[in-house]
Design an enzyme around this catalytic site. Sequence first.
Site, PDB file in Angstrom:
ATOM      1  N   SER A 130      22.610  -4.722  19.999  1.00  0.00           N
ATOM      2  CA  SER A 130      21.246  -4.566  20.275  1.00  0.00           C
ATOM      3  C   SER A 130      20.607  -3.316  20.146  1.00  0.00           C
ATOM      4  CB  SER A 130      21.175  -4.964  21.686  1.00  0.00           C
ATOM      5  OG  SER A 130      19.731  -4.817  22.274  1.00  0.00           O
ATOM      6  N   GLY A 132      17.771  -2.954  18.032  1.00  0.00           N
ATOM      7  CA  GLY A 132      16.807  -3.157  16.793  1.00  0.00           C
ATOM      8  C   GLY A 132      17.115  -2.181  15.650  1.00  0.00           C
ATOM      9  N   LYS A 184      25.725 -11.093  24.365  1.00  0.00           N
ATOM     10  CA  LYS A 184      24.454 -10.727  23.562  1.00  0.00           C
ATOM     11  C   LYS A 184      23.386 -12.014  24.012  1.00  0.00           C
ATOM     12  CE  LYS A 184      21.812  -8.553  20.873  1.00  0.00           C
ATOM     13  NZ  LYS A 184      20.601  -9.365  20.441  1.00  0.00           N
ATOM     14  N   HIS A 187      21.632 -11.407  26.834  1.00  0.00           N
ATOM     15  CA  HIS A 187      20.832  -9.978  26.700  1.00  0.00           C
ATOM     16  C   HIS A 187      19.533 -10.508  26.384  1.00  0.00           C
ATOM     17  CE1 HIS A 187      18.969  -6.964  24.058  1.00  0.00           C
ATOM     18  NE2 HIS A 187      19.336  -6.004  25.031  1.00  0.00           N
ATOM     19  N   ASN A 188      19.429 -11.425  25.280  1.00  0.00           N
ATOM     20  CA  ASN A 188      18.016 -11.589  24.839  1.00  0.00           C
ATOM     21  C   ASN A 188      17.357 -12.695  25.663  1.00  0.00           C
ATOM     22  OD1 ASN A 188      19.194 -10.302  22.502  1.00  0.00           O
ATOM     23  ND2 ASN A 188      18.388 -11.990  21.208  1.00  0.00           N
ATOM     24  N   GLU A 191      15.913 -10.225  28.092  1.00  0.00           N
ATOM     25  CA  GLU A 191      14.768  -9.701  27.100  1.00  0.00           C
ATOM     26  C   GLU A 191      13.609 -10.579  27.103  1.00  0.00           C
ATOM     27  OE1 GLU A 191      15.970  -8.116  23.267  1.00  0.00           O
ATOM     28  OE2 GLU A 191      14.397  -9.502  22.258  1.00  0.00           O
TER      29      GLU A 191
HETATM   30  C1  6PG Z   1      17.947  -6.610  19.996  1.00  0.00           C
HETATM   31  C2  6PG Z   1      16.957  -7.739  19.977  1.00  0.00           C
HETATM   32  C3  6PG Z   1      17.285  -8.387  18.654  1.00  0.00           C
HETATM   33  C4  6PG Z   1      15.911  -9.224  17.935  1.00  0.00           C
HETATM   34  C5  6PG Z   1      15.836 -10.379  18.999  1.00  0.00           C
HETATM   35  C6  6PG Z   1      14.294 -11.018  18.745  1.00  0.00           C
HETATM   36  O1  6PG Z   1      18.845  -6.887  21.157  1.00  0.00           O
HETATM   37  O2  6PG Z   1      17.999  -5.700  19.268  1.00  0.00           O
HETATM   38  O3  6PG Z   1      17.153  -8.830  20.848  1.00  0.00           O
HETATM   39  O4  6PG Z   1      18.324  -9.062  18.670  1.00  0.00           O
HETATM   40  O5  6PG Z   1      14.879  -8.465  18.213  1.00  0.00           O
HETATM   41  O6  6PG Z   1      16.721 -11.339  18.361  1.00  0.00           O
HETATM   42  O7  6PG Z   1      14.498 -12.208  19.295  1.00  0.00           O
HETATM   43  P1  6PG Z   1      13.089 -13.296  19.018  1.00  0.00           P
HETATM   44  O8  6PG Z   1      12.675 -13.329  17.691  1.00  0.00           O
HETATM   45  O9  6PG Z   1      14.100 -14.762  19.334  1.00  0.00           O
HETATM   46  O10 6PG Z   1      12.333 -12.810  20.068  1.00  0.00           O
END
Ligand code: 6PG
Length: 477
Positions: A130, A132, A184, A187-188, A191
């Site tokens: 994670s 980005g 992970k 985590h999302n 998020e």
């Molecule tokens: C991270 C983010 C990355 C991504 C997401 C976006 O931890 O760096 O979570 O994995 O930005 O997968 O997910 P969505 O497209 O489902 O919003």
Amino acid sequence: MSDLANVGVVGMAVMGSNLARNLAHHGFKVAIFNRTASRTDAVMAQHGDEGTFLPSHTIEDFVASIERPRSIILMVKAGPGTDATIEQLLPHLDEGDIIMDGGNSYFRDTIRREKELADKGFHFVGAGISGGEYGALTGPSIMPGGSPESYKVLGPMLEAISAHVGDDPCCAWMGPDGAGHFVKMIHNGIEYSDMQVIGEAWMLLRGAGFSNAEAADIFAEWNTGDLDSYLIEITSDVLRQKDPRTGKDLVEVIKDRALMKGTGTWTVQTALDLGVPVNGIAEAVFARAESSHDDLRAAAQDTLQGPDGTVTVDDRQSFVDDVRKALWCAKVVSYSQGFDQIRTAGQEYGWDINVADAAKIWRDGCIIRAKLLERIRQEYDAKPDLVSFMAAPSVAPELGRDQDAWRRVVSVAAQSGVAAPVFSATLAYYDLARAPRVNAALTQGLRDFFGSHTYERIDAPGSWHLNWSGDRSESEA
Ligand code: 6PG
């Protein structure tokens, strides 16, 4: 010294090339490969002088350029592409080699792949990454699963390139097979709820007449306190940004349809399988789905009545304080739900995840990095089997202190017609969890009435059935 690479990276899109550069910046010799050779060449042309890269145009050459046991990191689009890349690599590998999948793969696919590769004598590590594009380059949070032996080889390298809090790397072994990708995924999910509740706070401020610039200042101020987090920080940036084309606030010209790639959906599906209530995360996923359901929204906008989202506020500062407190409470509950899901999955799937470690490695580098995570780490460190973070001794009194504000915000939102599904769902979860009696007693009575599904009694063990259609006597089931 060998001329061979310490590690190989497959997939030179932005995440893969940035991770390869990060490895090179830390002194590792990095073999790189991309299905389309021109991309490998472009990485070499732009970044080849940043460290030692060994580019290859064929998979054979790529594998041959890595020291044994090989560590090969896949940074390819999750899904069939991952299986196809593994298939290409396999004929060229030797026993004991490690393939690490750094994509957002579904943890059940990781369990399958780990088993298939272990049967063939290889290690397979599903690792959540994670942070980005920027995080991949400068220090992400890394959540590897797989065999402990593979972590002995990969761990030092991954820890070196991860973000750090003091001397602590934001990388730790999460557990066998799918544990890393599972963590992970959660985590999302968090998020999603984090972003949704920030959005709800913004809509309330907007409804109360705050401009986007004023809201940006408010979020910046909040970022100096308990809410300190990356997502709150970048919310200010996004709200302040002007549209380069029209000069309007950018956020006013972006279509209000939120998309998603699926990790939030998996979180909720898995929570249902595990029987873990994660309604804050679920509402965030549903809110995204509803936002992009064009037909539903068009039909409803034409027909359904209600207040227009204008929030009447007497005292602007107290309203802002209320929204801040509600945001804190909803955030605590959402994180609490996500950690509950990790703890439960650790037990159910036999992973024995160290929950405090998950909090520890999310303190920096990842998208949900937040001051709150240090507290979560401390609570699970002190009590690894903590049932619920929100009920932890240091947390519960704070929720108690702020819950009046939270209730006011939920009711103002309802009265004003501002949709606030995560603010209200998390409050309902809080109230359901703390209530001495909940409506489930009636549910059980009804189930027994129409289907003889039985009920338990508060004053006797066992399962009981009432003869509803006859003499209404009770019998033990
Ligand atoms: C991270 C983010 C990355 C991504 C997401 C976006 O931890 O760096 O979570 O994995 O930005 O997968 O997910 P969505 O497209 O489902 O919003």
